[in-house]
Design a protein around this motif. Sequence first.
Motif, short mmCIF file in Angstrom:
data_model
loop_
_atom_site.label_atom_id
_atom_site.label_comp_id
_atom_site.label_asym_id
_atom_site.label_seq_id
_atom_site.Cartn_x
_atom_site.Cartn_y
_atom_site.Cartn_z
N ASN A 68 30.41 46.66 46.99
CA ASN A 68 29.73 46.97 45.74
C ASN A 68 28.61 47.94 46.07
O ASN A 68 28.09 47.95 47.18
CB ASN A 68 29.19 45.72 45.06
N LEU A 117 31.05 40.66 36.39
CA LEU A 117 31.86 39.43 36.39
C LEU A 117 32.65 39.31 35.08
O LEU A 117 33.81 38.86 35.08
CB LEU A 117 30.95 38.21 36.58
N ASP A 162 35.59 41.47 35.13
CA ASP A 162 36.66 40.86 35.93
C ASP A 162 37.30 39.67 35.22
O ASP A 162 38.20 39.03 35.77
CB ASP A 162 36.12 40.40 37.29
N ARG A 163 36.81 39.38 34.01
CA ARG A 163 37.35 38.31 33.16
C ARG A 163 37.32 36.93 33.85
O ARG A 163 38.27 36.15 33.77
CB ARG A 163 38.79 38.64 32.72
N LEU A 164 36.20 36.65 34.52
CA LEU A 164 36.05 35.33 35.14
C LEU A 164 35.69 34.30 34.06
O LEU A 164 35.12 34.64 33.02
CB LEU A 164 34.95 35.38 36.20
N ASN A 169 37.46 49.65 42.50
CA ASN A 169 37.35 48.28 42.00
C ASN A 169 38.24 47.30 42.75
O ASN A 169 38.19 46.09 42.49
CB ASN A 169 37.66 48.24 40.50
N ARG A 170 39.04 47.80 43.68
CA ARG A 170 39.89 46.91 44.46
C ARG A 170 39.42 46.80 45.91
O ARG A 170 40.12 46.24 46.75
CB ARG A 170 41.35 47.40 44.41
N LYS A 188 29.03 39.65 42.63
CA LYS A 188 30.48 39.77 42.86
C LYS A 188 30.86 39.39 44.29
O LYS A 188 32.02 39.47 44.67
CB LYS A 188 30.94 41.19 42.54
#
Length: 356
Positions: free
Chosen positions: A80, A102, A105-107, A75-76, A152
């Motif tokens: 994808n 998304l 990822d707390r956008l 995830n870093r 993403k």
Amino acid sequence: MTDAIISIRNVTKRFGSFTAVEDVTIDIQPGEIFALLGPSGCGKSTLLRMIAGFETPTEGDILIDGKDVTDVAPNRRPVNMVFQSYAVFPHMSVADNVAYGLKMDRLPGAEIKEKVAEALEQVKLTDFAHRMPDQLSGGQRQRVALARALAKRPRVLLLDEPLSALDAKLRDAMRLELVKLQESVGVSFVMVTHDQSEALAMADRVAVLKDGRLMQLADPMTLYKHPSDTFVADFIGRVNFFEVEEFKPGSAEVRVQSLGAVTLPTPVEFAAGEKLVLAVRPEYMRVRPWDGTGVAATLGDVGFQGDSSIVEVTLESGQPVQVLSGIADTPVLLGLEPGAKVGVDVDLGEGRVLRG
């Protein structure tokens, strides 16, 4: 090659005593479609999973955008992955599927909405945003998975057998869609496939793997016309092999099983004593009614395919060969009885001498 988006440096992966990938080095360039091609068990999916971060190399390094990510969590990484099964969530709408990563990822909500809309537009699914997956075709579900990955905005999109679950006609259509999509978004695609026609049709460059080793890396035309060895020649399309019985290094005069003494367009550059074969693609051979010239053969099955036919013949030596016959010759061959004597012409200028 320099400025690679992905650099795979002397990577080996072992699972216990089994070596899945052995000392592979590859540079993948920005904006290209790159295919990892080979039979089942050749290590291509393991290599893709190491790029994604789902597996860690036993030896070697993986760099993305010049940064060593060998031990970086999936995830870093700026990549994808689209899996073979699509992994579309059946209980979520198309838009919610695309937004899932998304949200993880707390956008901010406004940013998620913008990126989802952009991704759906890229894959031409804007009008399907509120539909559920069971209301979509297989190709549309594949595009949902692509949109979710593209939302993403990765630097690299990894595709694991992306078209294998589709029927033949839809698979052909999706090939074109994926190529157009890649050109429009400019993201590097790295795809795994065992389908050579898929790799040749879509990829800018192809890495052919066998038993965990890199056998040849080249553009599709080079792979097809100038294979490095018999494995690549046989795996990439149809080919007929004729044993080279006698040759002298530096001479174009050779004796070939079933064909006799022939003159090749270029001298043989292999060392004396090596086992060699002459590889000839079926489209560089022609079958016609016997007129006393060419290589004598017996006609076998004529497999009509519309614009061409696959013709099976047996040479007088007993060697079976396949010939790709054009539409003009096919009616004549279909009019002959199986077992009829025919002549075979071989375009030696398109033959390739390879280590046997």
